[in-house]
Design a protein around this motif. Sequence first.
Motif, mmCIF file in Angstrom:
data_model
loop_
_atom_site.group_PDB
_atom_site.id
_atom_site.type_symbol
_atom_site.label_atom_id
_atom_site.label_comp_id
_atom_site.label_asym_id
_atom_site.label_seq_id
_atom_site.Cartn_x
_atom_site.Cartn_y
_atom_site.Cartn_z
ATOM 1 N N UNK A 143 0.817 -0.938 0.381
ATOM 2 C CA UNK A 143 -0.118 -0.057 -0.200
ATOM 3 C C UNK A 143 0.697 1.252 0.061
ATOM 4 N N UNK A 144 0.676 2.126 -0.632
ATOM 5 C CA UNK A 144 0.981 3.417 -0.723
ATOM 6 C C UNK A 144 0.091 4.687 0.017
ATOM 7 N N UNK A 199 3.828 7.108 2.984
ATOM 8 C CA UNK A 199 4.028 5.981 3.599
ATOM 9 C C UNK A 199 3.685 5.262 2.584
ATOM 10 N N UNK A 200 4.496 4.192 3.045
ATOM 11 C CA UNK A 200 3.669 2.615 2.102
ATOM 12 C C UNK A 200 4.820 1.720 3.365
ATOM 13 N N UNK A 201 4.196 0.139 2.580
ATOM 14 C CA UNK A 201 4.664 -0.696 3.362
ATOM 15 C C UNK A 201 3.887 -1.971 2.837
ATOM 16 N N UNK A 229 -2.665 0.397 9.298
ATOM 17 C CA UNK A 229 -1.543 -0.460 9.982
ATOM 18 C C UNK A 229 -0.877 0.367 9.674
ATOM 19 N N UNK A 230 -0.369 0.469 8.589
ATOM 20 C CA UNK A 230 1.400 1.419 8.047
ATOM 21 C C UNK A 230 1.054 2.772 8.348
ATOM 22 N N UNK A 231 0.269 3.003 8.514
ATOM 23 C CA UNK A 231 0.222 4.179 8.404
ATOM 24 C C UNK A 231 0.767 5.058 9.998
ATOM 25 N N UNK A 281 -2.737 2.224 -4.385
ATOM 26 C CA UNK A 281 -2.898 3.504 -3.783
ATOM 27 C C UNK A 281 -4.534 3.806 -2.434
ATOM 28 N N UNK A 282 -3.710 3.999 -1.254
ATOM 29 C CA UNK A 282 -4.858 4.777 -0.472
ATOM 30 C C UNK A 282 -5.165 5.810 -0.428
#
Length: 285
Positions: free
Chosen positions: A127-128, A163-165, A179-181, A211-212
């Motif tokens: 996710x980005x 932010x991404x992961x 979660x990543x954010x 992309x979120x």
Amino acid sequence: MQNTAIQKALPPAEVEEEKPVVAATTEDAAEINGQKETTGETAKQSATPETEVLTADDTDIKTENALLPRVDFDKTETVGTTRWMRLETLSYHVPPAEGDDDATNTLRKWDRAVRTTKQSENSIDAVVILAILKNDVDDPTKDEIVCVKQFRPPVDAHTIELPAGLIDRNEDVADAARREFEEETGYVGEVVDVLPASYLSPGLTNESASLVRMEVDMTLERNRLIHSGQMKNSGLAGCEEDRGLEKLLLPRVGLLEALDDLQRREGVKVFAALHSLALGMSVGE
């Protein structure tokens, strides 16, 4: 006996000669011996030289060529593997040149990098997150884009990114983004939109990301404490903490200028998706 004499006196019965039935017009079809024959006009059309008659093999070839180019994954070769990455050589077919019947002339090779965590050829890897921090709900010009700054060994430099992961196995895309954010920035974000997968460098890898878009509600106490520095982000661990990952807030209005300024002053490298976003936003300003 009488009947026999009468039969001998009668002349033999005349057998009427069978004549073929002729269609009244060339538009009709005749029924002969129980089989329907094509009319003259139809037969003339079927004999027209412009009409292409395809065999079953011809049809298969045309159908197959229509699907080209395509990768033959059965021929994929693994060149090397590490914990996180795998280097593969792909074989793919291209349409044959006109008049070339040699199928081997259509085979090509291509190297690519694949994440070992990828669950299937079309699964989404990561996710980005485009997160907008709302400082004033009545004034969008005060909005900020939540970014991260970190050292990236492949480019031997600090980078400015969104932010991404990676998405965990069986994890929902929106859940992965939340979660990543929180792990990378400390903020709690609300998911506004989730886009389909996009590809970051399709000439090199099949890695894909969704992309979120998120919003950060500054009325939440946690977000206010993180924002003011009164609460430390405890989500960082391992290599992210070692590489000095930190959140960075940049203005939504004037984002392109802010990125260019950081590049000049600090020599950072900018994530392509973030730079593209900034350029697109500047067009509408």
